[in-house]
Scaffold this motif. Structure first.
Motif, short mmCIF file in Angstrom:
data_model
loop_
_atom_site.label_atom_id
_atom_site.label_comp_id
_atom_site.label_asym_id
_atom_site.label_seq_id
_atom_site.Cartn_x
_atom_site.Cartn_y
_atom_site.Cartn_z
N GLU A 2 1.66 1.85 -3.49
CA GLU A 2 0.50 2.31 -4.24
C GLU A 2 0.15 3.76 -3.93
O GLU A 2 -0.45 4.45 -4.77
CB GLU A 2 -0.72 1.43 -3.92
CG GLU A 2 -1.93 1.74 -4.80
CD GLU A 2 -3.12 0.84 -4.52
OE1 GLU A 2 -4.17 1.04 -5.16
OE2 GLU A 2 -3.00 -0.05 -3.66
N THR A 3 0.57 4.25 -2.76
CA THR A 3 0.24 5.62 -2.36
C THR A 3 0.69 6.64 -3.40
O THR A 3 0.03 7.67 -3.61
CB THR A 3 0.89 5.95 -1.00
OG1 THR A 3 0.37 5.05 -0.02
CG2 THR A 3 0.61 7.37 -0.57
N PHE B 276 -8.83 2.57 -5.25
CA PHE B 276 -7.56 2.81 -4.57
C PHE B 276 -7.47 1.89 -3.37
O PHE B 276 -8.43 1.74 -2.61
CB PHE B 276 -7.47 4.28 -4.14
CG PHE B 276 -6.09 4.74 -3.80
CD1 PHE B 276 -5.09 4.76 -4.76
CD2 PHE B 276 -5.78 5.17 -2.52
CE1 PHE B 276 -3.81 5.20 -4.47
CE2 PHE B 276 -4.50 5.61 -2.21
CZ PHE B 276 -3.53 5.62 -3.19
N TYR B 277 -6.31 1.27 -3.17
CA TYR B 277 -6.13 0.29 -2.11
C TYR B 277 -7.18 -0.82 -2.23
O TYR B 277 -7.61 -1.40 -1.23
CB TYR B 277 -6.23 0.92 -0.73
CG TYR B 277 -5.15 1.93 -0.41
CD1 TYR B 277 -3.86 1.82 -0.94
CD2 TYR B 277 -5.42 2.99 0.46
CE1 TYR B 277 -2.88 2.75 -0.64
CE2 TYR B 277 -4.43 3.92 0.77
CZ TYR B 277 -3.17 3.80 0.23
OH TYR B 277 -2.19 4.72 0.54
N LYS C 50 0.82 -1.21 0.00
CA LYS C 50 0.00 0.00 0.00
C LYS C 50 0.86 1.26 0.00
O LYS C 50 0.47 2.28 -0.59
CB LYS C 50 -0.95 -0.01 1.20
CG LYS C 50 -2.06 -1.03 1.07
CD LYS C 50 -3.12 -0.86 2.15
CE LYS C 50 -4.29 -1.81 1.92
NZ LYS C 50 -5.36 -1.63 2.92
N PHE D 53 -12.95 6.28 -8.50
CA PHE D 53 -11.72 5.56 -8.80
C PHE D 53 -11.55 4.43 -7.79
O PHE D 53 -12.27 4.35 -6.80
CB PHE D 53 -10.51 6.49 -8.77
CG PHE D 53 -10.22 7.13 -7.43
CD1 PHE D 53 -9.17 6.69 -6.64
CD2 PHE D 53 -11.00 8.19 -6.96
CE1 PHE D 53 -8.90 7.28 -5.41
CE2 PHE D 53 -10.74 8.79 -5.73
CZ PHE D 53 -9.69 8.33 -4.96
N THR E 105 -12.14 13.12 -0.33
CA THR E 105 -12.22 11.76 -0.88
C THR E 105 -12.65 10.79 0.21
O THR E 105 -12.14 10.85 1.34
CB THR E 105 -10.85 11.33 -1.44
OG1 THR E 105 -10.49 12.20 -2.51
CG2 THR E 105 -10.91 9.90 -1.97
N ARG F 139 0.36 6.60 -6.40
CA ARG F 139 -0.62 6.71 -7.47
C ARG F 139 -1.74 7.70 -7.14
O ARG F 139 -2.48 8.11 -8.04
CB ARG F 139 -1.27 5.35 -7.76
CG ARG F 139 -0.36 4.29 -8.29
CD ARG F 139 -1.12 2.97 -8.49
NE ARG F 139 -2.33 3.13 -9.30
CZ ARG F 139 -3.58 2.96 -8.84
NH1 ARG F 139 -3.78 2.64 -7.56
NH2 ARG F 139 -4.62 3.12 -9.62
N TYR F 140 -1.88 8.06 -5.88
CA TYR F 140 -3.06 8.81 -5.44
C TYR F 140 -3.31 10.07 -6.27
O TYR F 140 -4.42 10.31 -6.73
CB TYR F 140 -2.94 9.18 -3.97
CG TYR F 140 -4.10 10.00 -3.46
CD1 TYR F 140 -5.31 9.40 -3.14
CD2 TYR F 140 -3.99 11.38 -3.31
CE1 TYR F 140 -6.39 10.14 -2.69
CE2 TYR F 140 -5.06 12.14 -2.85
CZ TYR F 140 -6.26 11.52 -2.55
OH TYR F 140 -7.32 12.27 -2.11
N VAL G 39 -4.79 9.44 -9.77
CA VAL G 39 -6.06 8.74 -9.98
C VAL G 39 -7.24 9.35 -9.22
O VAL G 39 -8.39 9.03 -9.52
CB VAL G 39 -5.94 7.25 -9.57
CG1 VAL G 39 -4.88 6.55 -10.40
CG2 VAL G 39 -5.66 7.08 -8.08
N SER G 40 -6.97 10.24 -8.26
CA SER G 40 -8.06 10.71 -7.39
C SER G 40 -8.92 11.80 -8.02
O SER G 40 -9.98 12.14 -7.49
CB SER G 40 -7.50 11.21 -6.06
OG SER G 40 -6.57 12.27 -6.26
#
Length: 224
Positions: A118-119, A197-198, A115, A195, A172, A121-122, A125-126
Protein backbone atom coordinates in the motif's frame (compact mmCIF):
# COMPACT_ATOMS: atom_id res chain seq x y z
CA UNK A 1 -7.46 30.57 12.65
CA UNK A 2 -4.58 30.98 15.10
CA UNK A 3 -2.18 33.79 14.16
CA UNK A 4 1.37 32.70 15.09
CA UNK A 5 3.55 35.13 16.98
CA UNK A 6 7.36 35.35 16.63
CA UNK A 7 9.16 32.36 18.12
CA UNK A 8 11.16 33.17 21.24
CA UNK A 9 14.51 31.46 20.65
CA UNK A 10 16.56 30.03 23.52
CA UNK A 11 20.19 30.28 22.41
CA UNK A 12 21.23 27.34 24.59
CA UNK A 13 18.67 25.04 22.95
CA UNK A 14 19.65 26.28 19.50
CA UNK A 15 23.33 25.50 20.16
CA UNK A 16 22.39 21.91 21.03
CA UNK A 17 20.86 21.33 17.58
CA UNK A 18 23.05 20.11 14.74
CA UNK A 19 22.56 18.41 11.35
CA UNK A 20 21.97 14.67 11.53
CA UNK A 21 25.03 12.58 10.64
CA UNK A 22 25.64 9.01 9.53
CA UNK A 23 26.88 8.10 13.02
CA UNK A 24 23.54 9.17 14.53
CA UNK A 25 21.52 6.54 12.65
CA UNK A 26 21.56 3.87 15.39
CA UNK A 27 20.31 6.25 18.09
CA UNK A 28 17.78 7.89 15.76
CA UNK A 29 16.44 4.43 14.91
CA UNK A 30 15.97 3.75 18.64
CA UNK A 31 14.07 7.03 19.13
CA UNK A 32 11.93 6.39 16.05
CA UNK A 33 11.05 2.89 17.21
CA UNK A 34 10.24 4.08 20.73
CA UNK A 35 7.83 6.77 19.52
CA UNK A 36 6.35 5.09 16.43
CA UNK A 37 6.59 1.39 17.21
CA UNK A 38 3.30 0.55 15.50
CA UNK A 39 4.13 2.37 12.26
CA UNK A 40 5.13 0.45 9.13
CA UNK A 41 8.83 1.31 9.14
CA UNK A 42 9.16 0.68 12.87
CA UNK A 43 7.48 -2.73 12.58
CA UNK A 44 10.26 -3.74 10.20
CA UNK A 45 12.60 -3.43 13.18
CA UNK A 46 15.42 -1.21 14.40
CA UNK A 47 18.03 -2.75 12.05
CA UNK A 48 15.87 -1.65 9.09
CA UNK A 49 15.36 1.81 10.61
CA UNK A 50 19.11 2.19 11.09
CA UNK A 51 19.73 1.31 7.44
CA UNK A 52 16.94 3.71 6.40
CA UNK A 53 18.43 6.65 8.28
CA UNK A 54 21.93 5.90 7.05
CA UNK A 55 20.54 5.94 3.52
CA UNK A 56 18.63 9.17 4.08
CA UNK A 57 21.60 11.02 5.58
CA UNK A 58 23.58 10.17 2.44
CA UNK A 59 20.85 11.50 0.13
CA UNK A 60 21.16 15.05 -1.28
CA UNK A 61 17.38 15.43 -0.85
CA UNK A 62 17.49 14.88 2.91
CA UNK A 63 17.41 17.47 5.70
CA UNK A 64 17.67 16.23 9.27
CA UNK A 65 18.60 17.58 12.68
CA UNK A 66 19.34 16.11 16.09
CA UNK A 67 19.10 17.62 19.55
CA UNK A 68 22.17 16.67 21.60
CA UNK A 69 23.05 16.98 25.28
CA UNK A 70 26.68 16.10 25.88
CA UNK A 71 27.24 13.26 23.42
CA UNK A 72 23.72 11.88 23.73
CA UNK A 73 21.18 12.36 20.93
CA UNK A 74 17.87 12.99 22.71
CA UNK A 75 15.65 13.92 19.80
CA UNK A 76 15.55 14.31 16.05
CA UNK A 77 13.62 15.57 13.04
CA UNK A 78 13.93 14.01 9.59
CA UNK A 79 12.70 15.87 6.54
CA UNK A 80 13.34 16.35 2.86
CA UNK A 81 13.31 18.91 0.09
CA UNK A 82 11.50 16.37 -2.09
CA UNK A 83 10.03 13.16 -0.64
CA UNK A 84 9.52 11.18 -3.85
CA UNK A 85 12.97 12.01 -5.23
CA UNK A 86 14.63 11.11 -1.93
CA UNK A 87 12.92 7.73 -1.65
CA UNK A 88 13.72 6.88 -5.27
CA UNK A 89 17.32 7.90 -4.67
CA UNK A 90 17.81 5.77 -1.56
CA UNK A 91 15.99 2.80 -3.10
CA UNK A 92 18.36 2.91 -6.07
CA UNK A 93 21.60 3.46 -4.17
CA UNK A 94 21.00 1.54 -0.95
CA UNK A 95 18.74 -1.36 -1.90
CA UNK A 96 21.52 -3.86 -1.20
CA UNK A 97 21.34 -2.79 2.46
CA UNK A 98 17.67 -1.85 2.81
CA UNK A 99 16.36 -4.95 1.01
CA UNK A 100 17.84 -7.59 3.34
CA UNK A 101 16.98 -5.52 6.44
CA UNK A 102 13.37 -5.19 5.25
CA UNK A 103 13.22 -8.92 4.47
CA UNK A 104 14.26 -9.77 8.02
CA UNK A 105 11.56 -7.42 9.30
CA UNK A 106 8.93 -9.12 7.14
CA UNK A 107 9.99 -12.52 8.47
CA UNK A 108 9.41 -11.24 12.02
CA UNK A 109 6.12 -9.52 11.16
CA UNK A 110 4.57 -10.99 7.97
CA UNK A 111 1.46 -8.82 8.38
CA UNK A 112 3.43 -5.76 7.21
CA UNK A 113 3.52 -7.10 3.63
CA UNK A 114 0.08 -5.67 2.84
CA UNK A 115 1.15 -2.26 4.14
CA UNK A 116 4.37 -2.36 2.15
CA UNK A 117 2.31 -2.86 -0.99
CA UNK A 118 0.00 0.00 0.00
CA UNK A 119 2.96 2.34 0.56
CA UNK A 120 3.24 2.86 -3.20
CA UNK A 121 -0.13 4.66 -3.05
CA UNK A 122 1.11 7.39 -0.71
CA UNK A 123 2.24 9.89 -3.32
CA UNK A 124 -1.02 9.56 -5.20
CA UNK A 125 -3.38 10.03 -2.27
CA UNK A 126 -1.62 12.29 0.25
CA UNK A 127 -2.32 15.54 -1.61
CA UNK A 128 -0.31 18.78 -1.83
CA UNK A 129 1.71 17.32 -4.70
CA UNK A 130 2.99 20.80 -5.53
CA UNK A 131 4.72 21.06 -2.11
CA UNK A 132 7.89 18.92 -2.28
CA UNK A 133 9.38 19.93 1.09
CA UNK A 134 8.12 17.69 3.88
CA UNK A 135 8.72 16.92 7.54
CA UNK A 136 8.60 13.12 7.74
CA UNK A 137 9.52 11.86 11.20
CA UNK A 138 10.41 13.31 14.58
CA UNK A 139 10.84 11.92 18.07
CA UNK A 140 12.08 13.34 21.36
CA UNK A 141 12.70 11.75 24.74
CA UNK A 142 9.63 12.16 26.99
CA UNK A 143 11.70 14.11 29.54
CA UNK A 144 12.03 16.96 27.01
CA UNK A 145 8.30 17.66 26.87
CA UNK A 146 7.41 21.19 27.83
CA UNK A 147 10.96 22.47 27.20
CA UNK A 148 10.19 23.76 23.67
CA UNK A 149 12.95 21.61 22.17
CA UNK A 150 10.74 20.24 19.39
CA UNK A 151 9.65 23.79 18.53
CA UNK A 152 13.27 24.86 18.16
CA UNK A 153 14.15 21.87 15.97
CA UNK A 154 11.12 22.50 13.77
CA UNK A 155 12.12 26.15 13.44
CA UNK A 156 15.64 25.19 12.35
CA UNK A 157 14.14 22.84 9.74
CA UNK A 158 11.70 25.46 8.45
CA UNK A 159 14.48 28.07 8.35
CA UNK A 160 16.65 25.73 6.30
CA UNK A 161 13.85 25.01 3.81
CA UNK A 162 13.19 28.74 3.44
CA UNK A 163 16.91 29.40 2.99
CA UNK A 164 16.91 26.89 0.13
CA UNK A 165 14.11 28.77 -1.59
CA UNK A 166 11.10 26.69 -0.54
CA UNK A 167 7.90 28.70 -0.08
CA UNK A 168 5.91 25.95 1.68
CA UNK A 169 6.30 22.76 3.70
CA UNK A 170 3.88 19.90 4.39
CA UNK A 171 3.36 17.43 7.21
CA UNK A 172 1.02 14.43 7.27
CA UNK A 173 -0.42 13.05 10.49
CA UNK A 174 -3.39 11.07 11.77
CA UNK A 175 -6.54 13.09 12.36
CA UNK A 176 -6.89 11.70 15.89
CA UNK A 177 -3.35 12.68 16.91
CA UNK A 178 -4.52 15.55 19.08
CA UNK A 179 -1.07 16.67 20.22
CA UNK A 180 0.38 16.87 16.71
CA UNK A 181 -2.71 18.58 15.30
CA UNK A 182 -2.71 21.16 18.09
CA UNK A 183 0.99 21.97 17.62
CA UNK A 184 0.69 22.25 13.83
CA UNK A 185 -2.29 24.57 14.05
CA UNK A 186 -0.42 26.74 16.56
CA UNK A 187 2.28 27.26 13.94
CA UNK A 188 -0.32 28.28 11.37
CA UNK A 189 -0.46 25.10 9.28
CA UNK A 190 -3.56 24.82 7.12
CA UNK A 191 -5.59 21.65 6.59
CA UNK A 192 -4.89 20.99 2.89
CA UNK A 193 -6.12 17.45 2.28
CA UNK A 194 -7.86 14.49 3.96
CA UNK A 195 -7.34 10.87 2.94
CA UNK A 196 -7.35 7.30 4.24
CA UNK A 197 -4.06 5.40 4.42
CA UNK A 198 -3.19 2.13 6.14
CA UNK A 199 -6.86 2.13 7.21
CA UNK A 200 -6.43 5.38 9.15
CA UNK A 201 -7.91 8.84 8.63
CA UNK A 202 -5.05 11.16 7.72
CA UNK A 203 -4.62 14.89 7.17
CA UNK A 204 -1.97 16.73 5.18
CA UNK A 205 -1.11 20.16 6.54
CA UNK A 206 0.69 22.90 4.59
CA UNK A 207 2.55 25.90 6.03
CA UNK A 208 3.45 29.05 4.09
CA UNK A 209 7.07 29.83 4.96
CA UNK A 210 7.34 33.17 3.16
CA UNK A 211 6.72 36.02 5.56
CA UNK A 212 5.98 33.69 8.44
CA UNK A 213 6.76 35.43 11.77
CA UNK A 214 8.60 32.35 13.07
CA UNK A 215 10.66 31.59 9.98
CA UNK A 216 13.89 33.27 8.90
CA UNK A 217 14.56 33.14 5.16
CA UNK A 218 18.30 32.89 5.87
CA UNK A 219 19.17 30.22 8.42
CA UNK A 220 21.26 31.47 11.33
CA UNK A 221 22.05 28.03 12.68
CA UNK A 222 25.85 27.85 13.05
CA UNK A 223 26.17 24.25 11.83
CA UNK A 224 24.50 24.80 8.45
Amino acid sequence: MIQPTPFLVDAAVLRAIRPMQFRDAERVAELHHAAMGNSLWARLGQPFLQQLYQAMVDSPWFIGFVYVEGEAVRGFLAGTVDTSKMYRDIARRRFMFLGPAAALGVLRAPAVIAKLVETARYFGVSGAEDVPGESLFCSFEPQLRGKRVSGHVNKVFFDELAARGHARVKITTETDNEGANRQLLSWGFKDAHRFVFYGKDMVTYVLDLVGHPRVDAVSRHPAI
